[in-house]
Design a protein around this motif. Structure first.
Motif, PDB file in Angstrom:
ATOM      1  N   ARG A   1     -20.869 -79.937  72.938  1.00  0.00           N
ATOM      2  CA  ARG A   1     -20.839 -81.453  71.647  1.00  0.00           C
ATOM      3  C   ARG A   1     -21.787 -81.689  71.843  1.00  0.00           C
ATOM      4  O   ARG A   1     -22.710 -81.928  72.714  1.00  0.00           O
ATOM      5  N   VAL A   2     -22.502 -82.718  70.715  1.00  0.00           N
ATOM      6  CA  VAL A   2     -23.312 -83.159  69.887  1.00  0.00           C
ATOM      7  C   VAL A   2     -23.165 -84.842  70.250  1.00  0.00           C
ATOM      8  O   VAL A   2     -21.575 -84.825  70.171  1.00  0.00           O
ATOM      9  N   PHE A   3     -24.007 -85.760  71.424  1.00  0.00           N
ATOM     10  CA  PHE A   3     -23.656 -86.901  71.787  1.00  0.00           C
ATOM     11  C   PHE A   3     -24.533 -87.681  70.822  1.00  0.00           C
ATOM     12  O   PHE A   3     -26.066 -87.876  70.712  1.00  0.00           O
ATOM     13  N   PRO A   4     -23.700 -88.870  69.054  1.00  0.00           N
ATOM     14  CA  PRO A   4     -25.194 -88.924  68.664  1.00  0.00           C
ATOM     15  C   PRO A   4     -26.031 -89.850  68.612  1.00  0.00           C
ATOM     16  O   PRO A   4     -25.132 -91.127  70.376  1.00  0.00           O
ATOM     17  N   ALA A   5     -26.638 -90.174  69.023  1.00  0.00           N
ATOM     18  CA  ALA A   5     -27.779 -91.552  69.369  1.00  0.00           C
ATOM     19  C   ALA A   5     -27.288 -92.606  68.993  1.00  0.00           C
ATOM     20  O   ALA A   5     -26.517 -92.947  68.274  1.00  0.00           O
ATOM     21  N   THR A   6     -27.302 -93.895  70.267  1.00  0.00           N
ATOM     22  CA  THR A   6     -27.281 -94.939  70.197  1.00  0.00           C
ATOM     23  C   THR A   6     -28.651 -95.896  69.396  1.00  0.00           C
ATOM     24  O   THR A   6     -29.024 -95.252  70.337  1.00  0.00           O
ATOM     25  N   PRO A   7     -28.396 -96.599  69.005  1.00  0.00           N
ATOM     26  CA  PRO A   7     -29.958 -97.745  69.176  1.00  0.00           C
ATOM     27  C   PRO A   7     -30.296 -97.971  70.789  1.00  0.00           C
ATOM     28  O   PRO A   7     -31.453 -97.159  70.530  1.00  0.00           O
ATOM     29  N   GLU A   8     -29.989 -98.183  71.631  1.00  0.00           N
ATOM     30  CA  GLU A   8     -30.462 -98.361  72.981  1.00  0.00           C
ATOM     31  C   GLU A   8     -30.481 -96.885  73.057  1.00  0.00           C
ATOM     32  O   GLU A   8     -31.881 -96.764  74.289  1.00  0.00           O
ATOM     33  N   ARG A   9     -30.124 -95.913  73.021  1.00  0.00           N
ATOM     34  CA  ARG A   9     -30.492 -94.790  73.915  1.00  0.00           C
ATOM     35  C   ARG A   9     -31.547 -93.679  73.208  1.00  0.00           C
ATOM     36  O   ARG A   9     -32.520 -93.459  73.858  1.00  0.00           O
TER      37      ARG A   9
END
Length: 455
Positions: A58-66
Motif C-alpha cells: 500500500r502507498v501512503f501519500p505524503a503529508t506536508p509534515e512527513r
C-alpha cells in the motif's frame, strides 16, 4: 539484513547509563516521533497491523509534515558530505573511510540484469564515488543509521515499538536509471522517498512465496510477466511492501532519486519462537518440562549422518524413517505439553529472543531518553531511564547452583544502553574486529547479515 548467530551474546547492566560521547548526534532536528508507524503511514498502529501488515502492499501519500521531514533525512549531497568527512586522515573525526561492499555498493541494472561495480581494492572516497555517479550507477548505502543521526532516531524508535531489529538501506539512483532487478525480500519494507521520483513495478507473491523465509534471486522478465501494479513515489510518500512482494524500481522525472528502505521482521516468526522454545526447554528449563519429553532426549542412531540427506538420496538408499518416526512422536508429545504448559514454554522462548534483541539493537537516540534525574540511593532497587531499554532476565538455576530463599529468583538486567551504533546490523565488521584482536569493547552480539537486494 540477516540471520543472527546467538552463540556470542553479551549482557549489560547499565540500564541507567547515558549514551556515550561518540554516539551523541552532531545536530538535533528536534523531531520526537512518539508513534513511528502512525507517522510513516498516517493510520493508527492498530489499523496498520490489522488491515495492512503481511496482507497487502500500500502507498501512503505524503503529508506536508512527513514530506518536510523525509526530505531532510538523506540525499546525494548528504552522502557525498559523509564520504568527504571520512577521506582526510588528518581531519577524520567521523570514522574510517567508507568502503565498497561494507558501506556502499555501486550497481546498475540494464535489461533486467544487475551488475556490481564495487572496487574492493580502494576506499570509496569522494573522488571515486563521483566517478561511479558520472557513470550512471546507483549507490546502495548500507545501514546509514550508523552515521546519520535522524535515521538512527527513526530506526531506534521503530525497534522500541516493534521489539524487533530494524535495518535501513538508502538507494541513490541517477536520472533514467535502475539499480536492481525484480526480486522479493524476506523482510517487511517501508520505502520512504526523500528526493526525486521513482517508479515501482510490483507483483504479488507467487509459487508459494507468501511471507518467504529467504530472499529470492533476481527474476527474469519472462518468469514474472507484466506487473500487477505500477506506482510513482514522490518526496514524502511511503510504500509498504510485505515480504514476498516482487518489486523493482527506476527513477522517473528529471532529477536523481533517493529513497530509504526501512526493513524489519526478518526471521521473527512463530516458527522462530518455536525453535527458541524447543531450545529453551532443554537449555533454560530446570528439568520440569524436559523430563516429560524423553523421545526428544534420546541419542541419534549411530551412523545416521551417512544414512540420510542428499548423499543417501543420490545413491538411491532409503531415508532413515525410524528417526523420522521418533521425531514425530517426540513433537506430538511436545504438543501435548504445550496444551497444558504452553505459557511457560512461550515465556522462556521470549526471554531467549529478547536477550538476542537487546544486545543487537541500536542504542537509544538521545531524544528518547528522559532527564537523568537523581542518582539511585541505598534504598533504591533499580533506576531506569526510558521505556523498553532494559529487561529483567532469569538466571537459570541448575542442580549445583547456590540455593536462594523460597520464592526468590535470581535475575540480571540486559540493556541496550551500551550497544554500539557504529556496528548496528554489521555482522561482518564485528567478526573482522574479533579476528584482528580489536582492543575496543566487543560489539554486542552478531547482527543480521546484510541483504543487498532490499530495494
Amino acid at each position: 539484513m540477516v540471520k543472527k548467530d546467538k552463540s556470542k551474546l553479551k549482557t549489560h547492566g547499565n540500564a541507567a547509563g547515558a549514551t556515550s560521547s561518540q554516539e551523541k548526534p552532531k545536530k538535533e532536528l528536534g523531531r520526537t516521533i512518539e508513534s513511528p508507524i502512525e507517522f510513516l503511514t498516517g493510520i493508527s498502529t492498530k489499523s496498520f497491523f490489522s488491515q495492512v501488515f503481511e496482507k497487502e502492499y500500500r502507498v501512503f501519500p505524503a503529508t506536508p509534515e512527513r514530506r518536510e521531514y523525509l526530505t531532510r533525512l538523506f540525499s546525494l549531497s548528504k552522502f557525498f558530505e559523509t564520504a568527504e568527512s571520512r577521506d582526510d586522515a588528518a581531519e577524520r573525526l567521523e570514522g574510517p573511510p567508507l568502503l565498497f561492499s561494507a558501506d556502499v555498493n555501486s550497481v546498475r541494472c540494464v535489461d533486467g540484469v544487475k551488475t556490481n561495480f564495487n572496487e574492493l581494492d580502494k576506499p570509496a572516497s569522494l573522488e571515486v564515488l563521483k566517478g561511479h555517479w558520472n557513470a550512471n550507477r546507483t549507490f546502495q548505502v548500507l545501514q546509514p543509521q550508523r552515521f546519520e543521526d535522524e535515521i538512527w532516531n527513526v530506526c531506534a524508535r521503530l525497534e522500541q515499538k516493534l521489539s524487533c531489529l530494524v535495518g535501513c538501506n538508502a538507494y541513490i539512483t541517477p536520472q533514467g536509471s535502475q539499480g536492481l532487478a525484480p526480486h522479493h525480500d524476506d523482510v517487511e519494507l517501508w520505502v520512504c522517498q526523500t528526493q526525486g521520483e521513482k517508479e515501482w513495478k510490483l507483483w504479488e507473491p507467487f509459487n508459494g512465496h507468501l511471507l518467504p523465509y529467504k530472499p529470492s534471486p533476481d527474476f527474469p522478465a519472462d518468469a514474472i510477466g507484466e506487473p500487477q501494479t505500477i506506482v510513482t513515489l514522490k518526496p514524502g510518500d511511503v510504500l509498504y511492501l510485505p515480504r514476498g512482494t516482487i518489486h523493482c524500481a527506476a527513477t522517473k522525472g528529471t532529477e536523481p532519486s533517493t529513497h530509504l528502505t526501512i526493513s524489519t521482521y526478518q526471521h521473527w516468526t512463530v516458527a522462530d519462537m518455536a525453535l527458541c522454545g524447543l531450545r529453551s526447554v532443554f537449555e533454560l528449563d530446570r528439568g520440569e518440562i524436559a523430563s516429560e519429553l524423553l523421545p526428544l532426549r534420546k541419542s541419534l542412531p549411530p551412523g545416521i549422518l551417512f544414512e540420510g540427506g542428499q548423499t543417501a538420496a543420490f545413491t538411491g538408499r532409503s531415508q532413515p524413517s525410524e528417526a523420522a518416526s521418533t521425531l514425530a512422536n517426540g513433537l506430538r508429545q511436545l504438543a501435548d505439553v504445550l496444551d497444558t504448559r504452553g505459557a511457560t514454554v512461550v515465556s522462556m522462548s521470549l526471554d531467549m529472543m529478547a536477550e538476542d534483541f537487546m544486545v543487537s539493537r541500536l542504542p537509544p537516540h538521545p531524544s528518547m531518553l528522559p532527564p537523568q534525574g537523581n542518582l539511585p540511593g541505598l534504598s533504591d532497587f533499580v533506576c531506569g531511564r526510558g521505556k523498553g531499554l532494559a529487561r529483567l532476565m532469569p538466571i537459570p538455576q541448575g542442580p549445583g547452583a547456590a540455593a536462594t530463599r523460597r520464592g526468590e529468583a535470581l535475575l540480571r538486567v540486559v540493556s541496550c544502553m551500551d550497544n554500539r551504533r557504529e556496528t548496528h546490523m554489521m555482522r561482518n565488521v564485528e567478526e573482522e574486529s574479533d579476528l584482528e584482536g580489536d582492543d575496543e569493547e566487543d560489539a554486542e552480539g552478531e547482527e543480521e547479515e546484510e541483504d543487498e537486494d532490499e530495494e
